[in-house]
Design an enzyme around this catalytic site. Structure first.
Site, PDB file in Angstrom:
ATOM      1  CB  CYS A  33       9.360   1.650  44.165  1.00 35.11           C
ATOM      2  SG  CYS A  33       9.006   0.139  45.070  1.00 35.11           S
ATOM      3  CG  ASP A  35      10.452  -2.863  44.718  1.00 32.29           C
ATOM      4  OD1 ASP A  35      10.975  -2.791  43.593  1.00 32.29           O
ATOM      5  OD2 ASP A  35      10.985  -2.397  45.740  1.00 32.29           O
ATOM      6  CB  CYS A  58      15.581  -2.210  43.976  1.00 32.82           C
ATOM      7  SG  CYS A  58      14.904  -2.121  45.648  1.00 32.82           S
ATOM      8  CB  CYS A 102      12.777  -3.028  50.408  1.00 33.22           C
ATOM      9  SG  CYS A 102      13.006  -2.120  48.862  1.00 33.22           S
TER      10      CYS A 102
END
Length: 142
Positions: A33, A35, A58, A102
């Site tokens: 993603c 991150d 995000c 996350c």
């Protein structure tokens, strides 16, 4: 849909920034993603006195960073090691399933910073494993 706590920590992140003379710095990412999370620790007598984060990602990544830093400040390094991604998610009143990674980033960034602290100070923290650079390594194990 995000909880009110997730939105609050995203819109008003706590402990954002960096510590120039940090005792421990940990960086982890997620290639899938994009991150990236970096955690900075200031430790005195085995207790985390200050913690900051820088996150590229995000809203959920920012929120989990913010919550994780709140959860470890004032804790011993051993107590900080016990902060899990599940605990971070619970403290935020949950995350959508596609954003669970996350919280894993936050857990692993803390572990990476603790590892760096232990290496710099030539100490062993019971249960602490070498950090991963990409959380996909952990996701594949689970």
């Amino acid at each position: 849909m995000y909880s009110e706590k997730v939105m609050d920590h995203f819109m008003n992140p706590r402990n954002m920034g960096e510590i120039e003379d940090a005792d421990g710095v940990g960086t982890v990412g997620n290639a899938k993603c994009g991150d990236i999370m970096r955690i900075f620790l200031k430790v005195e007598d085995g207790v985390i006195q200050d913690v900051k984060f820088k996150t590229f990602g995000c809203g959920a990544a920012v929120a989990t960073s913010s919550m994780a830093t709140e959860m470890v400040v004032g804790k011993t390094v051993e107590e900080a090691l016990k902060v899990t991604n599940k605990a971070v998610m619970e403290a935020l009143d949950g995350l959508p399933p596609v954003k669970v990674h996350c919280s894993l980033l936050a857990e692993q960034a803390i572990h990476a910073a603790l590892w760096d602290y232990a290496q710099k100070h030539n100490i062993t923290i019971e249960g602490l494993k070498p950090p991963v650079e990409d959380i996909e390594e952990i996701e594949e194990e689970e």
